[in-house]
Write a protein that holds these residues in place. Structure first.
Motif, PDB file in Angstrom:
ATOM      1  N   GLY A  66       0.786  -1.262   0.014  1.00  0.00           N
ATOM      2  CA  GLY A  66       0.075  -0.052  -0.164  1.00  0.00           C
ATOM      3  C   GLY A  66       0.782   1.300   0.012  1.00  0.00           C
ATOM      4  O   GLY A  66       0.405   2.351   0.597  1.00  0.00           O
TER       5      GLY A  66
ATOM      6  N   ALA B 209       2.274   4.704  -1.012  1.00  0.00           N
ATOM      7  CA  ALA B 209       1.576   5.493  -1.937  1.00  0.00           C
ATOM      8  C   ALA B 209       2.482   5.864  -3.281  1.00  0.00           C
ATOM      9  O   ALA B 209       1.980   6.045  -4.443  1.00  0.00           O
TER      10      ALA B 209
ATOM     11  N   LYS C 206      -5.881   5.455  -5.952  1.00  0.00           N
ATOM     12  CA  LYS C 206      -5.181   4.769  -4.692  1.00  0.00           C
ATOM     13  C   LYS C 206      -4.155   5.589  -4.230  1.00  0.00           C
ATOM     14  O   LYS C 206      -3.738   5.840  -2.669  1.00  0.00           O
TER      15      LYS C 206
ATOM     16  N   ASP D  50      -5.877   8.842  -2.733  1.00  0.00           N
ATOM     17  CA  ASP D  50      -6.560   8.441  -1.501  1.00  0.00           C
ATOM     18  C   ASP D  50      -5.454   8.340  -0.434  1.00  0.00           C
ATOM     19  O   ASP D  50      -5.954   8.196   0.932  1.00  0.00           O
ATOM     20  N   ASN D  51      -4.352   7.679  -0.808  1.00  0.00           N
ATOM     21  CA  ASN D  51      -3.386   7.573   0.309  1.00  0.00           C
ATOM     22  C   ASN D  51      -2.386   8.972   0.571  1.00  0.00           C
ATOM     23  O   ASN D  51      -1.459   8.786   0.973  1.00  0.00           O
ATOM     24  N   ASN D  52      -2.935  10.059   0.137  1.00  0.00           N
ATOM     25  CA  ASN D  52      -2.469  11.367   0.396  1.00  0.00           C
ATOM     26  C   ASN D  52      -1.204  11.684  -0.348  1.00  0.00           C
ATOM     27  O   ASN D  52      -0.363  12.526   0.308  1.00  0.00           O
TER      28      ASN D  52
END
Length: 231
Positions: A142, A144, A173, A176-178
Motif C-alpha cells: 500500500g 503511495a 489509490k 487517497d493515500n495522500n
C-alpha cells in the motif's frame, strides 16, 4: 540354607523380617531401577530417561552454524539509514540497503529498488523489473509512491500497452493515500475530463484542494488561475 528342615526359618518368620527391614530402610520413593531407551539400567537414579521429559523423542540439535551468514545479516543497515543515504546522494550505500531489505520482502525497499532501476541510479536501467517492483509494493504494501509510479509506468511506455482503467485505479489509490502528485493529476483528470473521463468538476476541485493543502505547487497555481479558494 539349612539342609535340616527343622532348623530352617519358616516363611512367616521370613516375611516378618522383610517387613521390618522395609519399614526401616524404605523411604516411600520409587527404588526400582529404570530401563533407559538403550536398555541400560539406571541403578543410581542419576540418568534422565525420555519418559522424564514427557515421553517424547528429543530432536537432534545441530550445534554448527554459519558464522558468515550471521555476520551478513548483522551488517544490513536499517532501511531508514538507506533512505537517509539516498538523500545524501550516497547511492551505493542506499542501493545495497534497498537490495538487502527487498530480499526480505519489505514493500518500501521494493519501491526504492524499483525507483533505482527505473531511473538507473548507480545501476543499469531495468524498467521491466522496476515496473513489477512498483506493482508489488503498491499491492502488498500500500505504498503511495509505488502506486503513483506504477500508474505512470503505463504512460508513454513502449514495453506495455496503456490501460486507462488500471492507470486510474492506481493513481486513485495513491491520491487517497495522500500523495500530492497523484491528487493533482487526478484533480486535472476529473476537472478537465482527461483520458476520456467524464467531467466532474466538483470531484476535480476536491483533489486539487487536497494537493494544494499538501503544498503541491502546480495545484496551488491552477486553483489560483481558476479563481478557486484552495481552502
Amino acid at each position: 540354607w539349612q539342609h535340616n528342615p527343622a532348623t530352617r526359618a519358616s516363611l512367616q518368620s521370613i516375611f516378618m523380617k522383610l517387613d521390618k527391614l522395609a519399614g526401616k530402610y524404605c523411604t516411600g520413593k520409587e527404588t526400582v531401577a529404570k530401563l533407559l531407551p538403550d536398555k541400560a539400567l539406571d541403578l543410581d537414579g542419576s540418568a534422565v530417561s525420555v519418559s522424564d521429559v514427557g515421553g517424547l523423542d528429543l530432536p537432534d540439535m545441530c550445534m554448527e552454524c554459519n558464522l558468515d551468514e550471521i555476520s551478513q545479516i548483522s551488517q544490513i543497515i536499517p532501511l531508514e539509514e538507506g533512505i537517509a543515504a539516498h538523500k545524501k546522494k550516497d547511492h551505493a550505500k542506499a542501493w545495497e540497503c534497498f537490495l538487502a531489505h527487498a530480499k526480505l520482502e519489505n514493500a518500501t525497499a521494493k519501491y526504492w529498488k524499483g525507483y533505482y532501476l527505473w531511473e538507473g541510479i548507480g545501476v543499469e536501467k531495468d524498467r521491466v523489473q522496476a515496473r513489477e517492483l512498483f506493482r508489488e509494493a503498491a499491492d502488498n504494501g500500500g505504498i503511495a509512491d509505488a502506486q503513483l509510479h506504477y500508474a505512470f509506468s503505463l504512460v508513454n511506455n513502449p514495453l506495455v500497452k496503456f490501460d486507462r482503467e488500471i492507470f486510474l485505479k492506481y493513481i486513485t489509490k495513491a491520491a487517497d493515500n495522500n500523495n500530492p502528485t497523484a491528487q493533482y493529476n487526478l484533480g486535472e483528470v476529473y476537472f478537465y475530463g482527461k483520458l476520456n473521463q467524464k467531467k466532474d468538476k466538483e470531484l476535480g476541485i476536491k483533489y486539487l484542494r487536497l494537493a494544494a493543502l499538501n503544498d503541491q505547487p502546480k495545484a496551488k497555481k491552477l486553483l489560483q488561475e481558476l479563481g478557486i479558494n484552495g481552502y
